[in-house]
Motif scaffolding. Sequence first.
Motif, short mmCIF file in Angstrom:
data_model
loop_
_atom_site.label_atom_id
_atom_site.label_comp_id
_atom_site.label_asym_id
_atom_site.label_seq_id
_atom_site.Cartn_x
_atom_site.Cartn_y
_atom_site.Cartn_z
N GLU A 63 2.16 1.64 -3.42
CA GLU A 63 1.08 1.93 -4.35
C GLU A 63 0.64 3.38 -4.25
OE1 GLU A 63 -1.21 0.75 -7.51
OE2 GLU A 63 0.33 -0.38 -6.43
N ARG A 64 0.58 3.88 -3.01
CA ARG A 64 0.20 5.29 -2.84
C ARG A 64 1.23 6.21 -3.48
NH1 ARG A 64 -1.46 3.43 2.32
NH2 ARG A 64 0.53 4.05 3.22
N GLU A 71 0.50 6.06 -7.13
CA GLU A 71 -0.75 6.75 -7.46
C GLU A 71 -0.56 8.26 -7.47
OE1 GLU A 71 -3.74 5.48 -4.79
OE2 GLU A 71 -4.02 3.51 -5.75
N ARG A 72 0.21 8.76 -6.50
CA ARG A 72 0.46 10.21 -6.50
C ARG A 72 1.17 10.65 -7.77
NH1 ARG A 72 1.54 9.22 -0.92
NH2 ARG A 72 3.78 9.08 -1.36
N ASP A 90 0.83 -1.21 0.00
CA ASP A 90 0.00 0.00 0.00
C ASP A 90 0.86 1.25 0.00
OD1 ASP A 90 -2.21 -1.60 0.01
OD2 ASP A 90 -2.57 -1.45 2.17
N ARG A 91 1.93 1.21 0.73
CA ARG A 91 2.81 2.39 0.78
C ARG A 91 3.41 2.67 -0.59
NH1 ARG A 91 5.26 0.81 4.75
NH2 ARG A 91 7.07 -0.18 3.79
#
Length: 754
Positions: free
Chosen positions: A166-167, A170-171, A163-164
């Motif tokens: 992926e974020r 995504e940013r 998740d880290r």
Amino acid sequence: SGCPCRSVYDGEEHERFMEKLEARIRNHDREIEKMCNFHYQGFVDSITELLKVRGEAQKLKNQVTDTNRKLQNEGKEVSDGSSLGIACRLQQRNISATVDKLTLCLPVLEMYSKLREQMKSKRHYPALKTLEHLEHTFLPQVSHYRFCKVMVDNIPRLRKERDRNERRKERKARRDRNERRKAGETEMKGGEQERQMKGGKKGQERETEMKGEKQERQKGKERQKRKQETQDLVDFSPVYRCLHIYSVLVSVGMIPKLRDTPNPLHFAPSLPLSPNSSPHSTAVLPGSNIRGFFVVEDHILHTTQGLVNRAYIDELWEMALSKTIAALRTHSSYCSDPSLVLDLKNLIVLFADTLQGYGFPVNQLFDMLLEIQDQYSETLLKKWAGVFRNILDSDNYSPIPVSNDDVYRKIVGQFPFQDAELEKQPFPKKFPFSEFVPKVYGQIKEFIYACLKFSEDLHLSSTEVDDMIRKSTNLLLTRTLSNCLQNVIKRKNVGLTELVQIIINTTHLEKSCKFLEEFITNITNVLPETVHTTKLYGTTTFKDARHAAEEEIYTNLNQKIDQFLQLADYDWMAPEPGSRASEYLVDLIGFLRSTFAVFTHLPGKVAQTACMSACKHLSTSLLQLLLEAEVRQLTLGALHQFNLDVEECEQFARSGPVPGFQGDTLQLAFIDLRQLLDLFIQWDWSTYLADYGQPTCKYLRVNPTTALILLEKMRDTSRKNNVFAQFRKNERDKQKLIDTVAKQLRGLINSHHS
């Protein structure tokens, strides 16, 4: 009374009793002896057989004993082998269970190993799919093992790490998408302004050549300004830094120079396509993201060397274009609202014009727009079908009343109608047509405007636009409007007044078709005399509707006549006729007079045809009343009463209910009945039989079969009512005459058939 034995002992007959008892015993002994003698030989034979069997039984016992001993010796070896087999079978089952458990655990271990490799190589999206499969599919199957617990404890840590990362991705992707969208919006706004400028110049006079060159220079400056704004919106520094690092590493020989061009399929997931969106959402349309994507790629192509090339961008554009067209085809098929299809067309045109300015081929998009045009035409036809139905359902089918000049001018402005006599009449007055005529005419013009909207900015010639509009309008007239009119005409509750008004309305709409031709010519500037120009089929449409209404009028009139004829109640055995025509027929003639009075506004031929059709149907139906099988007998008095009814019909025909008939043309509808009745009333068989088959025959329209049927009914009546007629000479002569005429009629019929 007492016990019998006691009476024996107490009495004096004791000795006698004993004698009787001894005699009885001797008898029984003799019977027993006889029985034993009878069965003795069988007993002896049985004992003999039993002795023989004893020897055989001893032999059998010895054999069984030997067999048992041998079986015990052999079974001992088998028992020892079975014990060994049981042990092997148990071992094999344990091995199979172990293999099954290992088979169940190996995919879990392989998936976990694959997950670790994906996380290590930062392939987070595949890692997420692997983690979902591992957590929900594989781990529940082996949850009772200790190593599974270790994996379950590690999953939250792996998910947090994914998740880290992926974020973070995504940013970065969101920032890139925003930059692409802003670049695309900038280009879209510029393209929209150019398109509006082109549209605003339509219909204006051509500018001078010098001014045109100045405008072209101005457009070039505006495009250059938009490109500069695009460069300012997008941060290209990461691309330039990576390219610089790559160039330095190649120059010092640390990595070999890439010879193969980038594979566009590798970058395909980065294309901002969304084919799974809602069909009614504008998200599926080619928007700013795709435009911005290729604007950025074009900028990189022209500002760098070796990073991308034209072949790569062209291949990427072909792939994106095919996917975009496929998505647009899929989602456009769900659009049932013409406004949505029109919005889709405008966005596609803007998308194509923008990217065409960067040198991308967009011919496939314009070809697809021609396909969407057919769908747009179909949605328009469905929408206008509802509009026409509402207009026809809400119409009162009465001439439009006009109370003042303003209302008159308003209606004349809506529908091209000119009538000098109507203009001279004082107010209030009425138009000959009902309200649906100007409404339908106005909606046809609105449909033409709607078709014209789609043809804008498609780079079509005036001839192509004219042909497209005419074809769509022909479909509207021949299919949509024609079906609506036919449905109204075929309704069960439509009356003669409504049908008459429909004929009048369609006549005026037919006359207005030439004005629709002029209307389309004024819009497209294509003359009707031009070669290959499609003609409007409105005249045919309205003629067909008018003919259908005319046929419905004829059918309704005949049905009304049949309803009146059902009220006919003739007394076929009446000895004397009445003094006047039957009441039902008088009512029927009154109905026909009032009905034909409404036909004053109809074309002359329609009214004349309706009147002639009604009279012929009435004549045929009256003849059928005479000839039907239920009428078995007929008197001369009933025939005279029937003649009065026919005379009433002939009087109606002579009165001229509809103008335009020459002479006694309408009376000819009843000529068959008239000649048949005259033949029987005047009893002029000699003339009929003598002149039969000649053109100048007085009773030319009398069929011998019809005459024979009627004569048979009258002959049956004569026989029934004159039982003693054979004793009177006159009656006998009359009966002989009827038989003679019937015989001659049969001869005529047979000769005709032969």
